[in-house]
Design a protein around this motif. Structure first.
Motif, PDB file in Angstrom:
ATOM      1  N   HIS A 288       0.827  -1.203   0.000  1.00 20.56           N
ATOM      2  CA  HIS A 288       0.000   0.000   0.000  1.00 20.56           C
ATOM      3  C   HIS A 288       0.864   1.258   0.000  1.00 20.56           C
ATOM      4  CE1 HIS A 288      -2.884  -3.012   1.422  1.00 20.56           C
ATOM      5  NE2 HIS A 288      -3.844  -2.173   1.074  1.00 20.56           N
ATOM      6  N   VAL A 289       0.402   2.245  -0.750  1.00 19.76           N
ATOM      7  CA  VAL A 289       1.023   3.564  -0.756  1.00 19.76           C
ATOM      8  C   VAL A 289      -0.073   4.593  -0.490  1.00 19.76           C
ATOM      9  CG1 VAL A 289       2.857   2.885  -2.345  1.00 19.76           C
ATOM     10  CG2 VAL A 289       0.731   3.831  -3.251  1.00 19.76           C
ATOM     11  N   ARG A 290       0.362   5.795  -0.117  1.00 13.23           N
ATOM     12  CA  ARG A 290      -0.597   6.853   0.166  1.00 13.23           C
ATOM     13  C   ARG A 290      -1.229   7.371  -1.129  1.00 13.23           C
ATOM     14  NH1 ARG A 290      -2.735   7.510   5.203  1.00 13.23           N
ATOM     15  NH2 ARG A 290      -1.099   7.466   6.802  1.00 13.23           N
ATOM     16  N   GLY A 291      -2.549   7.472  -1.123  1.00  7.46           N
ATOM     17  CA  GLY A 291      -3.273   8.063  -2.231  1.00  7.46           C
ATOM     18  C   GLY A 291      -4.074   9.251  -1.741  1.00  7.46           C
ATOM     19  N   ARG A 292      -4.794   9.899  -2.649  1.00  7.18           N
ATOM     20  CA  ARG A 292      -5.576  11.069  -2.264  1.00  7.18           C
ATOM     21  C   ARG A 292      -6.665  10.727  -1.259  1.00  7.18           C
ATOM     22  NH1 ARG A 292      -6.499  14.365  -7.988  1.00  7.18           N
ATOM     23  NH2 ARG A 292      -4.280  14.849  -8.359  1.00  7.18           N
ATOM     24  N   GLY A 293      -7.210   9.543  -1.369  1.00  9.38           N
ATOM     25  CA  GLY A 293      -8.283   9.153  -0.467  1.00  9.38           C
ATOM     26  C   GLY A 293      -7.844   8.260   0.669  1.00  9.38           C
ATOM     27  N   GLY A 294      -6.544   8.192   0.921  1.00  5.38           N
ATOM     28  CA  GLY A 294      -6.032   7.305   1.968  1.00  5.38           C
ATOM     29  C   GLY A 294      -5.108   6.270   1.367  1.00  5.38           C
ATOM     30  N   TRP A 295      -5.129   5.074   1.902  1.00  2.65           N
ATOM     31  CA  TRP A 295      -4.249   4.016   1.418  1.00  2.65           C
ATOM     32  C   TRP A 295      -4.771   3.428   0.114  1.00  2.65           C
ATOM     33  CZ3 TRP A 295       0.350   3.996   3.211  1.00  2.65           C
ATOM     34  CH2 TRP A 295       0.609   4.335   4.541  1.00  2.65           C
ATOM     35  N   ALA A 296      -3.856   3.173  -0.804  1.00  2.00           N
ATOM     36  CA  ALA A 296      -4.191   2.530  -2.075  1.00  2.00           C
ATOM     37  C   ALA A 296      -3.330   1.288  -2.235  1.00  2.00           C
ATOM     38  CB  ALA A 296      -3.944   3.494  -3.232  1.00  2.00           C
ATOM     39  N   SER A 297      -3.953   0.150  -2.524  1.00  2.00           N
ATOM     40  CA  SER A 297      -3.193  -1.083  -2.709  1.00  2.00           C
ATOM     41  C   SER A 297      -2.735  -1.210  -4.154  1.00  2.00           C
ATOM     42  CB  SER A 297      -4.036  -2.299  -2.315  1.00  2.00           C
ATOM     43  OG  SER A 297      -5.153  -2.433  -3.172  1.00  2.00           O
ATOM     44  N   LEU A 298      -1.594  -1.866  -4.332  1.00  2.00           N
ATOM     45  CA  LEU A 298      -0.959  -2.009  -5.635  1.00  2.00           C
ATOM     46  C   LEU A 298      -0.645  -3.471  -5.902  1.00  2.00           C
ATOM     47  CD1 LEU A 298       1.752   0.774  -5.208  1.00  2.00           C
ATOM     48  CD2 LEU A 298      -0.479   1.070  -6.299  1.00  2.00           C
ATOM     49  N   ALA A 299      -0.298  -3.743  -7.140  1.00  2.00           N
ATOM     50  CA  ALA A 299       0.305  -5.039  -7.463  1.00  2.00           C
ATOM     51  C   ALA A 299       1.793  -4.929  -7.182  1.00  2.00           C
ATOM     52  CB  ALA A 299       0.066  -5.389  -8.916  1.00  2.00           C
ATOM     53  N   PRO A 300       2.392  -5.913  -6.528  1.00  2.00           N
ATOM     54  CA  PRO A 300       3.840  -5.830  -6.248  1.00  2.00           C
ATOM     55  C   PRO A 300       4.652  -5.848  -7.531  1.00  2.00           C
ATOM     56  CG  PRO A 300       2.984  -8.002  -5.697  1.00  2.00           C
ATOM     57  CD  PRO A 300       1.793  -7.159  -6.028  1.00  2.00           C
TER      58      PRO A 300
END
Length: 472
Positions: A288-300
């Motif tokens: 997870h990284v910080r996004g505008r709406g909070g945490w955003a999950s990613l593909a590794p």
């Protein structure tokens, strides 16, 4: 600053009285000798002094001292601090994931050969929330380096190679800008970041999806900071040369060797190496990284998985509990104490570690690097440590030999918030006055341990539901 370094030298001097020579073939026996830094091994005229040679009587072959420091185990393990209580740390971990301060977290604490806690907190993915449990797999990032050092040590103990073996013997096409460097570089120098290249050389190439083998060929034109063995500069690509050494000396690909020699015998049943490994896990935590709406999950990303020895291992907190038990000396059938002493001993000083977070500035009197591990003077106590961070994953492992304590913390976000849990636990184990290392508004009974047990006796462990590292 100089006084802090003197304190570190004073603390480590008893452990640096000797070095460990190459293990005799087919044996885990080790021979202690006097430690010398490369600079100390030079004559007053400035020419290299001849290395001291010792005879391995079992094989009648010369063994050369190359400066590996020997750190014997503590003569007597001291008890934990009076206020040490695992339940308090579990409450802190729960507070860290409350209201998604961070998405997910897992913590293991072992002491005196027992698993005191191995639990998960929070969720695996903000988009498809599942609870983190003891078998949720995280990416370990640079915590993987301790596995590389340990695996290499196991091969040394089997006689497949030596700490002072030349990497060029296993990689004859290796080239550096200094023509002599490739012929000089040893196995131990790779594992202690004394290759001679500049700090984090070629990391940007790996982040740009370059192939590991193509990057290694670029070493031939890369600027060098020093000759091999003469300076410290942290590496990922150059560190991963050890994977080629493992293959050439054992006949096993690095990933296979880690699985068969470490994961399987230690019962690390959720552990794997590589992107395919984590994606095949029954339950795994997304980065997870910080996004505008909070945490955003990613593909590794596959990038640093391409340098497996440096950053390729995946594991659950249940696995890490077994790793801690082994690294604290409670699995001598797999990792004998003399090998652990070699791995955990400082080979080169790393004063840059004294800067950074508040706990480092306040607690660390000195720092060094061993063979896949950092070694700290933590308020006068030896701590073996490593941290890791890569694209939405972070983690830390700390061993406190004087208290026979091991700590592992894994989380699936780029936040540095949980980092303060490590010094919080170490301070409590040592019995230091409480200091709020966690930048978090905790309930008073958690934040101030002296108020938590008013009229009660702190417990020394937890109930059996978490002591076995079973899923919640």
């Amino acid at each position: 600053m100089e006084s802090r370094h003197r304190g570190f030298r004073s603390l480590m001097r008893p452990t640096l009285l000797a070095t460990l020579l190459t293990l005799t073939l087919g044996s885990a026996a080790q021979t202690p000798v006097q430690w010398q830094s490369p600079s100390a091994a030079r004559t007053t005229a400035g020419t290299p002094a001849p290395p001291r040679t010792f005879v391995n009587t079992a094989q009648r072959a010369p063994v050369v001292d190359h400066g590996l420091a020997y750190a014997p185990p503590p003569a007597q393990v001291q008890p934990l601090g009076v206020g040490f209580d695992v339940r308090r740390f579990e409450l802190m971990a729960q507070a860290l994931v409350a209201n998604q301060r961070i998405p997910g977290l897992a913590v293991a604490i072992v002491q005196n050969g027992q698993i005191l806690s191995a639990r998960g907190y929070g969720i695996t993915d903000v988009r498809a929330a599942e609870p983190v449990d003891a078998h949720t797999v995280f990416r370990l990032a640079s915590l993987s380096k301790s596995f590389a050092g340990t695996l290499t040590g196991m091969l040394v103990s089997e006689g497949a190679l030596r700490w002072d073996s030349k990497v060029a013997d296993f990689m004859p096409n290796l080239r550096f800008a200094d023509p002599a460097a490739a012929q000089q570089l040893t196995v131990a120098e790779v594992l202690s970041h004394r290759v001679g290249l500049t700090h984090n050389a070629f990391d940007r190439d790996i982040e740009g999806y370059a192939d590991y083998r193509d990057v290694v060929q670029r070493f031939a034109n890369a600027p060098m900071k020093c000759r091999p063995g003469e300076c410290y500069a942290y590496q990922n690509v150059a560190f991963s040369l050890i994977g080629d050494v493992v293959y050439a000396s054992s006949g096993q690909f690095y990933n296979e060797a880690v699985a068969s020699r470490i994961f399987k015998p230690l019962g690390m049943n959720d552990a794997s190496v590589g992107l395919e490994g984590i994606q095949a896990s029954a339950r795994w935590a997304r980065p997870h990284v910080r996004g505008r709406g909070g945490w955003a999950s990613l593909a590794p990303k596959p990038t640093y998985y391409r340098v497996s020895p440096a950053a390729g291992v995946n594991a659950s907190i249940s696995d890490m509990a077994q790793w801690l038990l082994a690294q604290t000396g409670h699995r001598p059938d797999v990792l004998p104490q003399p090998l652990l002493a070699t791995l955990h001993a400082p080979v080169v000083t790393t004063p840059g570690e004294l800067r950074g977070s508040a706990w480092r500035r306040e607690r660390l009197n000195g720092a060094g690097y061993g063979l896949g591990w950092r070694v700290y003077d933590y308020a006068g106590h030896r701590v073996v440590f490593h941290g890791g961070a890569v694209q939405g994953y972070r983690g830390a492992v700390a061993l406190l030999p004087g208290r026979d304590l091991g700590i592992a913390i894994l989380w699936n976000s780029e936040s540095s918030l949980p980092s303060g849990l490590v010094p919080t636990i170490l301070d409590s184990a040592i019995g230091l006055p409480y200091q709020a290392w966690l930048d978090l508004d905790l309930p008073e009974q958690i934040d101030r341990p002296e108020t938590m047990y008013a009229g009660q006796t702190p417990a020394s462990g937890i109930d059996g539901s978490t002591a076995t590292a079973a899923p919640e």
